[in-house]
Scaffold this active site. Structure first.
Site, PDB file in Angstrom:
ATOM      1  N   ARG A 131      -3.263  -8.413  13.233  1.00 21.53           N
ATOM      2  CA  ARG A 131      -3.635  -7.525  12.128  1.00 21.53           C
ATOM      3  C   ARG A 131      -4.384  -8.261  11.023  1.00 21.53           C
ATOM      4  O   ARG A 131      -5.336  -7.737  10.449  1.00 21.53           O
ATOM      5  CB  ARG A 131      -2.387  -6.832  11.564  1.00 21.53           C
ATOM      6  N   ARG A 146      10.100  -3.233  11.741  1.00 17.02           N
ATOM      7  CA  ARG A 146       9.066  -2.434  12.384  1.00 17.02           C
ATOM      8  C   ARG A 146       8.619  -3.158  13.636  1.00 17.02           C
ATOM      9  O   ARG A 146       8.551  -4.381  13.648  1.00 17.02           O
ATOM     10  CB  ARG A 146       7.878  -2.270  11.433  1.00 17.02           C
ATOM     11  N   LYS A 159       0.816  -1.227   0.000  1.00 16.96           N
ATOM     12  CA  LYS A 159       0.000   0.000   0.000  1.00 16.96           C
ATOM     13  C   LYS A 159       0.843   1.267   0.000  1.00 16.96           C
ATOM     14  O   LYS A 159       0.600   2.195  -0.750  1.00 16.96           O
ATOM     15  CB  LYS A 159      -0.842   0.054   1.281  1.00 16.96           C
TER      16      LYS A 159
HETATM   17  P1  ADP Z   1      -0.038  -2.023   8.212  1.00 16.24           P
HETATM   18  O1  ADP Z   1      -0.907  -1.861   7.006  1.00 16.24           O
HETATM   19  O2  ADP Z   1       1.233  -2.725   7.945  1.00 16.24           O
HETATM   20  O3  ADP Z   1      -0.770  -2.543   9.407  1.00 16.24           O
HETATM   21  P2  ADP Z   1      -0.048   0.845   8.715  1.00 16.24           P
HETATM   22  O4  ADP Z   1       1.169   1.636   8.565  1.00 16.24           O
HETATM   23  O5  ADP Z   1      -1.172   1.109   7.797  1.00 16.24           O
HETATM   24  O6  ADP Z   1       0.481  -0.631   8.626  1.00 16.24           O
HETATM   25  O7  ADP Z   1      -0.599   0.963  10.216  1.00 16.24           O
HETATM   26  C1  ADP Z   1       0.208   0.691  11.319  1.00 16.24           C
HETATM   27  C2  ADP Z   1      -0.606   0.681  12.593  1.00 16.24           C
HETATM   28  O8  ADP Z   1      -1.207   1.968  12.801  1.00 16.24           O
HETATM   29  C3  ADP Z   1      -1.775  -0.280  12.622  1.00 16.24           C
HETATM   30  O9  ADP Z   1      -1.395  -1.596  12.990  1.00 16.24           O
HETATM   31  C4  ADP Z   1      -2.687   0.377  13.660  1.00 16.24           C
HETATM   32  O10 ADP Z   1      -2.232   0.148  14.962  1.00 16.24           O
HETATM   33  C5  ADP Z   1      -2.510   1.843  13.347  1.00 16.24           C
HETATM   34  N1  ADP Z   1      -3.498   2.288  12.340  1.00 16.24           N
HETATM   35  C6  ADP Z   1      -3.245   2.674  11.070  1.00 16.24           C
HETATM   36  N2  ADP Z   1      -4.383   2.993  10.415  1.00 16.24           N
HETATM   37  C7  ADP Z   1      -5.385   2.775  11.300  1.00 16.24           C
HETATM   38  C8  ADP Z   1      -6.814   2.905  11.240  1.00 16.24           C
HETATM   39  N3  ADP Z   1      -7.445   3.318  10.135  1.00 16.24           N
HETATM   40  N4  ADP Z   1      -7.522   2.577  12.352  1.00 16.24           N
HETATM   41  C9  ADP Z   1      -6.928   2.167  13.470  1.00 16.24           C
HETATM   42  N5  ADP Z   1      -5.601   2.021  13.598  1.00 16.24           N
HETATM   43  C10 ADP Z   1      -4.829   2.319  12.530  1.00 16.24           C
END
Ligand code: ADP
Ligand code: ZN
Length: 221
Positions: A167, A156, A14
């Site tokens: 997740r 990470r 993404k």
């Molecule tokens: P990934 O897609 O690898 O999980 P992201 O960088 O999109 O990584 O998100 C990392 C973390 O940030 C998530 O695991 C969550 O804890 C938090 N996060 C990101 N976007 C959201 C969202 N829309 N709602 C709730 N938590 C979020």
């Protein structure tokens, strides 16, 4: 003006794909995860609030996430549009978003869980500048060091087996229904995310070569 959302499990690329698309179409890239990581690295108050939740792979509370999104979009620096990455991830967030913004399309990066594990566990991030690397596709030289700034490459904090399991479960339980909702509105274009090298350094030599991401970019031309 184009307003896109990009969705896909962690490790589906993404971040990379949205940066490519943003550069291509002059869009502002809004990544909730990046904003949170920025805050964690700089030890801000928000960083302290989200750090443990993120490390466990859990979702941050809707109120906080929604205010991060609205505040970022309220900058109105997106003359040509935006691409929102990592949001919405559940139904309440989707409803909130649809109340405030109309969207032109949702890019869905499709990837099987087995491939996700392989990628996520081989992902590294520069502790200094935040660039992502995937050790499967490219080895930075010297190994363990960022090609761009020579910072140390570290996993990470949330790229562990345990956090990944959480997740993936959340994605299937909470995020898939959002995709279904968007599908019913005919916003969704699904792209096979398997052929794309997930993040090789995000600084790309040539977008045409690097990407199936141009597949998604092309779809929206
Ligand atoms: P990934 O897609 O690898 O999980 P992201 O960088 O999109 O990584 O998100 C990392 C973390 O940030 C998530 O695991 C969550 O804890 C938090 N996060 C990101 N976007 C959201 C969202 N829309 N709602 C709730 N938590 C979020
Ligand atoms: Zn770096």
């Amino acid at each position: 003006m184009r307003k896109y959302v990009i969705m896909g499990v962690q490790g589906s690329g993404k971040g990379t794909q949205s940066q490519l698309l943003a550069a291509d179409l002059d869009l502002v890239h809004v990544s909730v995860g990046d904003i949170f990581r920025w805050n964690v690295q700089r030890h801000t108050k928000m960083g302290a609030q989200v750090r443990r939740i993120m490390a466990a792979g859990e979702l941050v509370g809707d109120d906080l996430v929604e205010s991060v999104i609205s505040e970022r979009l309220a900058w109105h620096d997106w003359n040509y549009g935006f691409i929102v990455d990592g949001f919405p991830r559940n139904r309440p967030q989707a409803e909130f978003f649809l109340e405030s913004y109309d969207i032109d399309g949702v890019i869905h990066l499709d990837m099987p869980d087995s491939e996700v594990r392989r990628r996520v566990l081989n992902r590294r991030m520069c502790a200094n500048c935040g660039i992502n690397y995937n050790l499967l596709d490219s080895t930075p030289s010297p190994p363990g060091q960022c090609d761009a700034c020579a910072g140390e490459l570290v996993p990470r904090e949330d790229d562990t087996e345990e956090a990944l399991a959480v997740r993936l479960r959340d994605y299937h339980e909470k995020t898939n229904p959002v995709l279904d909702l968007f599908r019913r509105k005919e916003y969704v274009v699904t792209v096979d995310a398997r052929p794309a090298p997930e993040v090789t350094p995000t600084i790309r030599p040539d977008p045409a070569v690097t990407m199936s991401g141009s597949a998604s970019a092309r779809t929206f031309r």
